[in-house]
Design a protein around this motif. Structure first.
Motif, short mmCIF file in Angstrom:
data_model
loop_
_atom_site.label_atom_id
_atom_site.label_comp_id
_atom_site.label_asym_id
_atom_site.label_seq_id
_atom_site.Cartn_x
_atom_site.Cartn_y
_atom_site.Cartn_z
N GLY A 193 7.81 -0.92 3.06
CA GLY A 193 7.92 0.62 3.31
C GLY A 193 6.96 1.22 4.12
O GLY A 193 6.21 0.45 4.91
N GLY A 194 6.87 2.58 4.17
CA GLY A 194 6.00 3.36 4.78
C GLY A 194 6.58 4.64 5.23
O GLY A 194 7.61 5.16 4.39
N LEU A 195 6.26 5.19 6.37
CA LEU A 195 6.96 6.35 6.57
C LEU A 195 6.91 6.76 7.99
O LEU A 195 6.27 5.96 8.98
CB LEU A 195 6.08 7.77 6.03
N ALA A 196 7.79 7.59 8.54
CA ALA A 196 8.27 7.73 9.86
C ALA A 196 8.11 9.22 9.87
O ALA A 196 8.89 9.97 9.16
CB ALA A 196 9.53 7.21 10.41
N LEU A 197 7.54 9.80 10.81
CA LEU A 197 7.43 11.13 11.31
C LEU A 197 7.63 11.62 12.77
O LEU A 197 7.50 10.85 13.58
CB LEU A 197 5.90 11.77 11.13
N ARG A 198 8.61 12.53 12.72
CA ARG A 198 8.80 13.07 13.96
C ARG A 198 8.69 14.49 14.12
O ARG A 198 9.07 15.40 13.37
CB ARG A 198 10.71 13.07 14.28
N VAL A 199 8.00 14.92 15.26
CA VAL A 199 8.00 16.27 15.69
C VAL A 199 8.77 16.66 16.87
O VAL A 199 8.91 15.99 17.84
CB VAL A 199 6.46 16.52 16.10
N ALA A 200 9.59 17.74 16.71
CA ALA A 200 10.79 18.12 17.26
C ALA A 200 10.41 18.50 18.94
O ALA A 200 9.33 18.95 19.10
CB ALA A 200 11.82 19.13 16.68
N LYS A 201 11.17 18.42 19.86
CA LYS A 201 10.97 18.82 21.06
C LYS A 201 10.29 20.12 21.28
O LYS A 201 11.09 21.06 20.72
CB LYS A 201 12.45 18.58 21.82
N ALA A 260 0.54 -1.18 -0.09
CA ALA A 260 -0.08 0.09 -0.09
C ALA A 260 0.79 1.19 0.07
O ALA A 260 2.09 1.35 0.12
CB ALA A 260 -0.92 0.12 1.20
N LEU A 261 0.22 2.32 -0.32
CA LEU A 261 0.92 3.60 -0.32
C LEU A 261 0.48 4.61 0.70
O LEU A 261 -0.38 4.51 1.50
CB LEU A 261 0.83 4.30 -1.65
N TRP A 262 1.47 5.59 0.63
CA TRP A 262 1.09 6.66 1.61
C TRP A 262 1.30 8.01 1.17
O TRP A 262 2.16 8.40 -0.09
CB TRP A 262 1.90 6.83 2.85
N GLN A 263 0.78 9.10 1.60
CA GLN A 263 0.78 10.32 1.14
C GLN A 263 0.63 11.48 2.30
O GLN A 263 -0.35 11.36 2.95
CB GLN A 263 -0.22 10.77 -0.03
N VAL A 264 1.49 12.43 2.26
CA VAL A 264 1.34 13.74 3.26
C VAL A 264 1.34 14.73 2.56
O VAL A 264 1.68 15.12 1.56
CB VAL A 264 2.55 13.59 4.13
N GLY A 265 0.52 15.71 3.28
CA GLY A 265 0.43 17.18 2.88
C GLY A 265 1.84 18.00 2.98
O GLY A 265 2.92 17.37 3.49
N THR A 266 1.88 19.22 2.93
CA THR A 266 3.03 19.89 3.16
C THR A 266 3.45 19.80 4.88
O THR A 266 2.57 19.86 5.40
CB THR A 266 2.72 21.58 3.13
N LEU A 267 4.59 19.61 5.04
CA LEU A 267 5.13 19.27 6.22
C LEU A 267 5.35 20.73 6.82
O LEU A 267 6.07 21.46 6.25
CB LEU A 267 6.82 18.66 6.22
N PRO A 268 4.58 20.50 8.04
CA PRO A 268 4.98 22.16 8.84
C PRO A 268 6.29 22.06 9.25
O PRO A 268 7.22 21.10 9.36
CB PRO A 268 3.89 21.98 9.88
N ASP A 269 6.76 23.47 9.69
CA ASP A 269 8.01 23.59 10.44
C ASP A 269 8.10 22.72 11.77
O ASP A 269 7.04 22.65 12.36
CB ASP A 269 8.29 24.95 10.89
N GLY A 270 9.17 22.09 11.99
CA GLY A 270 9.18 21.26 13.25
C GLY A 270 9.03 19.92 13.05
O GLY A 270 8.87 18.82 13.98
N VAL A 271 8.66 19.54 11.69
CA VAL A 271 8.16 18.24 11.34
C VAL A 271 9.29 17.19 10.32
O VAL A 271 9.61 18.19 9.37
CB VAL A 271 6.81 18.01 11.00
N THR A 272 9.65 16.30 10.89
CA THR A 272 10.64 15.61 10.02
C THR A 272 10.13 14.19 9.34
O THR A 272 9.47 13.50 9.95
CB THR A 272 11.78 15.17 10.80
N LEU A 273 10.40 13.91 8.08
CA LEU A 273 9.76 12.72 7.62
C LEU A 273 10.85 11.80 7.09
O LEU A 273 11.80 12.58 6.51
CB LEU A 273 8.89 13.05 6.33
N PHE A 274 10.75 10.83 7.38
CA PHE A 274 11.74 9.49 6.75
C PHE A 274 11.05 8.42 5.98
O PHE A 274 9.93 8.05 6.54
CB PHE A 274 12.47 8.96 8.00
N ASP A 275 11.41 8.18 4.71
CA ASP A 275 10.63 6.99 3.86
C ASP A 275 11.51 5.63 4.36
O ASP A 275 12.52 5.48 4.44
CB ASP A 275 11.09 7.24 2.46
#
Length: 368
Positions: free
Chosen positions: A95-103, A48-63
């Protein structure tokens, strides 16, 4: 892939291989026979697939399909999954996605995430200490999709999670969320479902530190042969933690609404506060609702309550509205909307609350 991740995938393969596709003989799946819904096709190996909108400041994405995952992914990915379909998504997805919101990042703009296409996929969301985020999750139509989603909230982190699953009469959609909440963390989630051939949202939530909170609400409006299942397990592992659950269902035709909610209060988790409520309205003799709240308490000095109710529209209220000149279909729609409203009102972000209300009004026109 690191050795640790390879070991976790191997463990997942063993779990799925030993249990196979769940069916009605498995207690947790007795209302949602996945093996029967999938038939001979089984779970397959599609991606299956994934899609994200515009990443806001403070958010990191890893494939997750890429090699050399960063340390924060290796630390949190595939740590919590021990159930069958979560294990299946781990062992069968590439696969998939990983998202991180900074401290301490306070992300005001909603982050939009969609899982779509058929097959298996993984997701990881990490909110570091003091971070906050609004996550709006969509569920695209597919023949069969199995999502394994892990969420980690650090100390004092706050997540608002809204998920809308559309009507998809021929789809089989499964998502399993494993959520860990540290001290002072807060998770608020709302799940709006409009039914599929089989749709199941399963959550396992661990309140791991003092002051951690989880507040769940949801609505389902079903007709035809659509099926919607929300299964939850909230574990109060630490004292002075709180959880609430409020789910409302409207079922018409030959549809089936399922809610299974288990709360476990661990030994020593004194001061835990939990409340579960599940209600359903059946709009015909062939509709079905299975509501099963459950408590398991190993601590003293706790406050826990649960309840469930199934019924039909109140005849006196309907007569009252009809007597004032409101057509029957409109009167039924108003009563159904009022029945669902207290669950919808749990959605804190106003834009997302209105979005769910709009989807509900469309769905209610089909069943009123």
């Amino acid at each position: 892939m690191s050795l640790a991740l390879a070991d976790r995938k191997a463990e997942a393969a063993t779990i799925f291989g030993s249990h196979g596709v769940p069916n009605r003989r498995v207690e947790e799946w007795k209302y949602s026979d996945l093996r029967s819904a999938l038939g001979e096709a089984g779970v397959g190996t599609d991606q299956a697939l994934w899609q994200v909108g515009t990443l806001p400041d403070g958010v990191t994405l890893f494939d997750l399909s890429k090699a050399s995952a960063p340390a924060w992914v290796q630390k949190h990915f595939a740590v919590a999954d021990r159930n069958v379909m979560g294990a299946a998504s781990l062992t069968l997805s590439d696969g998939g996605l990983a998202l991180r919101v900074a401290k301490d990042a306070q992300v005001a703009a909603p982050l939009k995430l969609d899982f779509h296409g058929s097959g298996h996929v993984r997701g990881l969301l990490v909110l570091e200490e003091g971070a906050s985020l609004i996550l709006v999750e969509g569920a695209g139509i597919a023949d069969f999709r199995n999502v394994g989603f892990e969420i980690v909230l650090g100390e004092g982190a706050a997540l608002e999670h809204v998920r809308i699953s559309p009507q998809a009469p021929e789809a089989v959609l499964v998502e399993e969320v494993s959520l860990r909440i540290a001290a002072g963390g807060r998770y608020r989630a709302h799940f709006a479902g409009f039914g599929s051939k089989l749709a199941r949202m399963e959550l396992e939530i661990a309140l791991e530190g003092e002051g951690a909170e989880a507040h769940l609400s949801g609505v389902a409006v079903l007709d035809g042969k659509r099926h919607s299942d929300v299964t939850t397990h909230v574990i109060h592992r630490s004292g002075n933690t709180a959880s609430t659950q409020l789910f409302k269902h409207v079922a018409a035709g030959n549809s089936r609404a399922v809610y299974q909610g288990k709360v476990t209060v661990a030994k020593g988790a004194n001061g835990s506060d939990s409340n579960q409520s599940a209600k359903a309205l059946l709009l015909g003799e062939t509709a079905e609702a299975d509501l099963k709240p459950e408590l398991e308490i190993f601590a003293d000095d706790v406050k826990c309550a649960h309840g469930a109710a199934v019924g039909d529209l109140d005849a006196e209220s309907l007569f009252y509205l009809r007597a004032r000149g409101i057509p029957e279909a409109e009167a039924r729609g108003l009563l159904l909307q009022a029945f669902l409203e207290d669950a919808v009102a749990q959605i804190a972000p106003a834009d997302q609350r209105e979005l769910v209300r709009t989807e509900l009004l469309t769905a209610l026109k089909r069943v009123a």
